[in-house]
Design a protein around this motif. Structure first.
Motif, short mmCIF file in Angstrom:
data_model
loop_
_atom_site.label_atom_id
_atom_site.label_comp_id
_atom_site.label_asym_id
_atom_site.label_seq_id
_atom_site.Cartn_x
_atom_site.Cartn_y
_atom_site.Cartn_z
N GLY A 102 -54.10 73.66 -3.03
CA GLY A 102 -55.24 73.98 -2.20
C GLY A 102 -55.45 73.09 -0.99
O GLY A 102 -56.57 73.04 -0.46
N ILE A 103 -54.40 72.42 -0.51
CA ILE A 103 -54.56 71.52 0.63
C ILE A 103 -54.34 72.27 1.93
O ILE A 103 -53.34 72.97 2.09
N GLY A 104 -55.26 72.11 2.88
CA GLY A 104 -55.05 72.62 4.22
C GLY A 104 -54.23 71.64 5.03
O GLY A 104 -54.38 70.42 4.89
N TYR A 105 -53.36 72.15 5.91
CA TYR A 105 -52.46 71.25 6.61
C TYR A 105 -53.22 70.32 7.57
O TYR A 105 -52.86 69.15 7.71
N GLU A 106 -54.28 70.82 8.18
CA GLU A 106 -55.04 69.95 9.09
C GLU A 106 -55.72 68.83 8.32
O GLU A 106 -55.76 67.68 8.77
N ASP A 107 -56.24 69.13 7.13
CA ASP A 107 -56.84 68.08 6.31
C ASP A 107 -55.81 67.03 5.91
O ASP A 107 -56.11 65.84 5.86
N TYR A 108 -54.60 67.48 5.62
CA TYR A 108 -53.53 66.54 5.30
C TYR A 108 -53.20 65.64 6.49
O TYR A 108 -53.08 64.42 6.34
N LEU A 109 -53.10 66.22 7.69
CA LEU A 109 -52.81 65.41 8.88
C LEU A 109 -53.89 64.38 9.14
O LEU A 109 -53.60 63.24 9.52
N ARG A 110 -55.14 64.76 8.93
CA ARG A 110 -56.25 63.85 9.19
C ARG A 110 -56.52 62.92 8.01
O ARG A 110 -57.36 62.03 8.11
N HIS A 111 -55.87 63.12 6.89
CA HIS A 111 -56.15 62.41 5.65
C HIS A 111 -57.61 62.61 5.24
O HIS A 111 -58.32 61.67 4.88
N GLU A 112 -58.04 63.88 5.28
CA GLU A 112 -59.40 64.24 4.91
C GLU A 112 -59.40 65.31 3.83
O GLU A 112 -60.31 66.14 3.74
N VAL A 113 -58.37 65.29 2.97
CA VAL A 113 -58.26 66.29 1.91
C VAL A 113 -59.44 66.18 0.94
O VAL A 113 -60.09 67.18 0.60
N VAL A 114 -59.74 64.97 0.49
CA VAL A 114 -60.82 64.78 -0.48
C VAL A 114 -62.17 65.11 0.15
O VAL A 114 -63.01 65.79 -0.47
N LYS A 115 -62.38 64.65 1.37
CA LYS A 115 -63.64 64.93 2.06
C LYS A 115 -63.87 66.43 2.17
O LYS A 115 -64.97 66.91 1.87
N SER A 116 -62.85 67.16 2.58
CA SER A 116 -62.99 68.60 2.74
C SER A 116 -63.25 69.28 1.39
O SER A 116 -64.08 70.18 1.28
N TRP A 117 -62.53 68.83 0.35
CA TRP A 117 -62.68 69.48 -0.97
C TRP A 117 -64.08 69.25 -1.52
O TRP A 117 -64.71 70.16 -2.06
N LEU A 118 -64.58 68.00 -1.38
CA LEU A 118 -65.91 67.71 -1.93
C LEU A 118 -67.02 68.36 -1.12
O LEU A 118 -68.11 68.62 -1.66
N GLN A 119 -66.78 68.62 0.16
CA GLN A 119 -67.78 69.37 0.92
C GLN A 119 -67.91 70.79 0.38
O GLN A 119 -69.00 71.37 0.41
N ASN A 120 -66.81 71.33 -0.12
CA ASN A 120 -66.84 72.67 -0.71
C ASN A 120 -67.17 72.65 -2.20
O ASN A 120 -67.49 73.69 -2.78
N HIS A 121 -67.08 71.46 -2.82
CA HIS A 121 -67.36 71.33 -4.25
C HIS A 121 -68.22 70.09 -4.46
O HIS A 121 -67.78 69.12 -5.07
N PRO A 122 -69.45 70.07 -3.96
CA PRO A 122 -70.28 68.86 -4.04
C PRO A 122 -70.55 68.44 -5.48
O PRO A 122 -70.75 69.28 -6.37
N GLY A 123 -70.50 67.11 -5.70
CA GLY A 123 -70.81 66.56 -7.02
C GLY A 123 -69.71 66.74 -8.05
O GLY A 123 -69.94 66.44 -9.23
N GLN A 124 -68.52 67.21 -7.64
CA GLN A 124 -67.46 67.48 -8.62
C GLN A 124 -66.27 66.51 -8.44
O GLN A 124 -65.12 66.90 -8.56
N GLU A 125 -66.58 65.24 -8.18
CA GLU A 125 -65.52 64.25 -7.98
C GLU A 125 -64.55 64.21 -9.14
O GLU A 125 -63.34 64.03 -8.95
N ASP A 126 -65.04 64.37 -10.37
CA ASP A 126 -64.17 64.28 -11.55
C ASP A 126 -63.34 65.53 -11.77
O ASP A 126 -62.47 65.55 -12.65
N LEU A 127 -63.57 66.55 -10.96
CA LEU A 127 -62.84 67.81 -11.12
C LEU A 127 -61.84 68.05 -9.99
O LEU A 127 -61.33 69.17 -9.84
N PHE A 128 -61.59 67.00 -9.20
CA PHE A 128 -60.59 67.15 -8.14
C PHE A 128 -59.28 67.63 -8.76
O PHE A 128 -58.84 67.13 -9.80
N PRO A 129 -58.64 68.65 -8.16
CA PRO A 129 -57.50 69.32 -8.84
C PRO A 129 -56.34 68.38 -9.15
O PRO A 129 -55.98 67.51 -8.34
#
Length: 499
Positions: free
Chosen positions: A231-258
């Motif tokens: 589920g990684i977007g290429y732009e998020d990978y380039l910016r190293h913002e994969v976690v930030k983007s995922w948690l914005q779409n899944h707030p409060g689910q840090e322990d469920l990161f894929p």
């Protein structure tokens, strides 16, 4: 008298019998031999640079390389008598690195050196004219001397075993091994590799081809094996913002990161070589080419809200390809007075996964270097070299043309979040170098040792296109103001030798 003569003849026959046979009388070479290479220099740089004329060897190796030393050692473990196909064995080691006292940042620190080769060779075992090798396997068809590059090489990253059959007019090599330590370093994962080369050698003509294939198997549960975070977007990978983007779409689910998904990796390299010469003024011409798929990356770490997340990217970095072609022509212009070497280099790099941002994996480059060497005497030479190079980013702007273009994008529009860099997709660089050479061993462009007094000048459309310590930010609180610089000049005292 007759008895005396008989006794004399008998004594002579006895002495002859004690002498070794012709084959045995051959003196075996020394069991131990050593050789190597070094270059050392001082290059005062009055423009705040790092004592190199430009960024890299695309503009020719001269004045663009730092210090280097290499020591190669060989010990014969078993020697074959000359002219006989007896078994033989030898061990070979190479130590090399790029630092000498007071010449560079390392200042001769031995941590800058490494044992880059260690192997055992054995011949005439099981088959005549066959050499077995166990250890490091690096092999190559030759090099572009003006660029100090070797496009037609394989197994540089491999430890394993190879077998080489050498005949007067051809040779064939096959090898297998593991490239995991070279590619993964501390995160070792087995990367199986196999390949080989073949070379045809005729008078005034050589033709070679080869290739290498690497395979990194999936090993579920091994943290160093290849994985892909889903589920990684290429732009998020380039910016190293994969976690930030995922948690914005899944707030409060840090322990469920894929969790990452196990996969396998593959890469390859194909090489070719053509050499010919001895015609008119042409001493020799080398043409090298390669086509390769780079091995995918493994993972990196993002820190978000004080917590580290490992992001696995095998599936996002497995479509990076390269083509490199280089040709070098050695010419005798005026016999005994003037020689020339002319080189041409082309590269085309592309990443099928990345269509949105410029970078080193999406570019083309063209370069030509011409060196003239005039022999004032057998030992005093005059050198003149020029180079032209163009580097083009195929995914947008990648170069800054001016000191105030740090935030510029297409058409001068400021875009601090943009994926482009600078205000140009092309870097044009020209260099001219010249000076005096003392060659104790006489004439020849590549004759060593060489003692050189050189000066060089570079012009580039890119701002500060050389290593430097300049401020490149436009922050109003900078203590040092940015400086516009497109020209660079260095002088050098250098020594280079094979021994």
């Amino acid at each position: 008298m007759k008895g005396t003569m008989t006794r004399s003849l008998g004594l002579l026959v006895g002495l002859l019998a004690l002498l070794p046979s012709g084959a045995q009388a051959e003196v075996l070479p020394d069991r131990f031999s050593a050789g190597g290479y070094f270059r050392i220099m001082t290059r005062p740089d009055f423009q705040g640079g790092d004592s190199k004329l430009g960024y890299w060897n695309l503009y020719g190796r001269l004045l663009n390389e730092g210090p280097w030393g290499a020591l190669e050692l060989q010990l014969s473990l078993l020697q074959a008598a000359p002219g006989r196909a007896d078994p033989w064995a030898a061990v070979h080691a190479k130590i090399e690195g790029g630092s000498f006292a007071n010449t560079d940042l390392g200042r001769g620190n031995l941590a800058k050196y490494a044992a880059t080769q260690l192997y055992v060779q054995a011949g005439n075992i099981l088959f005549e004219h066959v050499t077995w090798q166990l250890g490091t396997l690096w092999t190559q068809f030759g090099d572009l001397g003006l660029y100090d590059m070797r496009p037609a090489e394989i197994f540089f990253d491999t430890v394993g075993a190879s077998m080489k059959y050498a005949a007067p007019s051809y040779e064939v090599l096959v090898g297998v091994g593991d490239a995991g330590w070279a590619i993964r370093n501390l995160n070792y994962s087995t990367i199986l590799t196999a390949g080989g080369t073949a070379k045809l050698k005729l008078k005034g003509f050589e033709l070679g081809a080869g290739g290498q294939y690497r395979y990194e198997p999936a090993v579920p549960g091994n943290r160093n094996a290849p994985y892909q975070t889903p589920g990684i977007g290429y732009e998020d990978y380039l910016r190293h913002e994969v976690v930030k983007s995922w948690l914005q779409n899944h707030p409060g689910q840090e322990d469920l990161f894929p969790n990452p998904v196990a996969t396998s990796n593959a890469s390859f390299k194909a090489v070719g070589y053509l050499g010919f010469g001895g015609v008119g003024p042409l001493r020799w011409n080398n043409l090298f080419a390669n086509f390769l798929k780079l091995h995918p990356d493994s993972n990196y770490v993002e820190n978000y809200n004080g917590r580290d997340y490992t992001i696995y990217v095998a599936g996002l970095t497995n479509e990076r390809y390269q083509v490199n072609v280089g040709n070098e022509m050695q010419l005798r212009i005026v016999d005994g007075w003037l020689d020339a070497v002319w080189g041409v280099l082309y590269g085309n790099y592309w990443d099928l996964s990345n269509a949105i941002a410029p970078g080193d994996y999406n570019r083309t480059f063209y370069s030509t270097v011409l060196r003239l060497q005039l022999y004032a005497t057998a030992n005093l030479h005059l050198l003149l070299e020029g180079s032209l190079a163009r580097e083009h980013s195929t995914n947008g702007n990648f170069y800054r043309q001016h000191v105030d273009s740090v935030f510029q994008n297409d058409k001068g529009v400021v875009d601090s979040r943009g994926l482009q860099f600078g205000d140009s997709d092309t870097r044009d660089t020209q260099q001219v170098k010249g000076g005096i050479i003392l060659n104790p061993n006489g004439r020849g462009v590549f004759t060593r040792p060489s003692l050189r007094l050189l000066a060089g000048v570079q012009h580039s459309n890119q701002q500060t296109a050389y290593g430097n310590g300049f401020v490149d930010s436009l922050d109003q609180f900078n203590r040092f103001a940015p400086t516009e610089s497109h020209w660079h000049v260095v002088a050098a005292l250098e020594a280079e030798a094979w021994f």
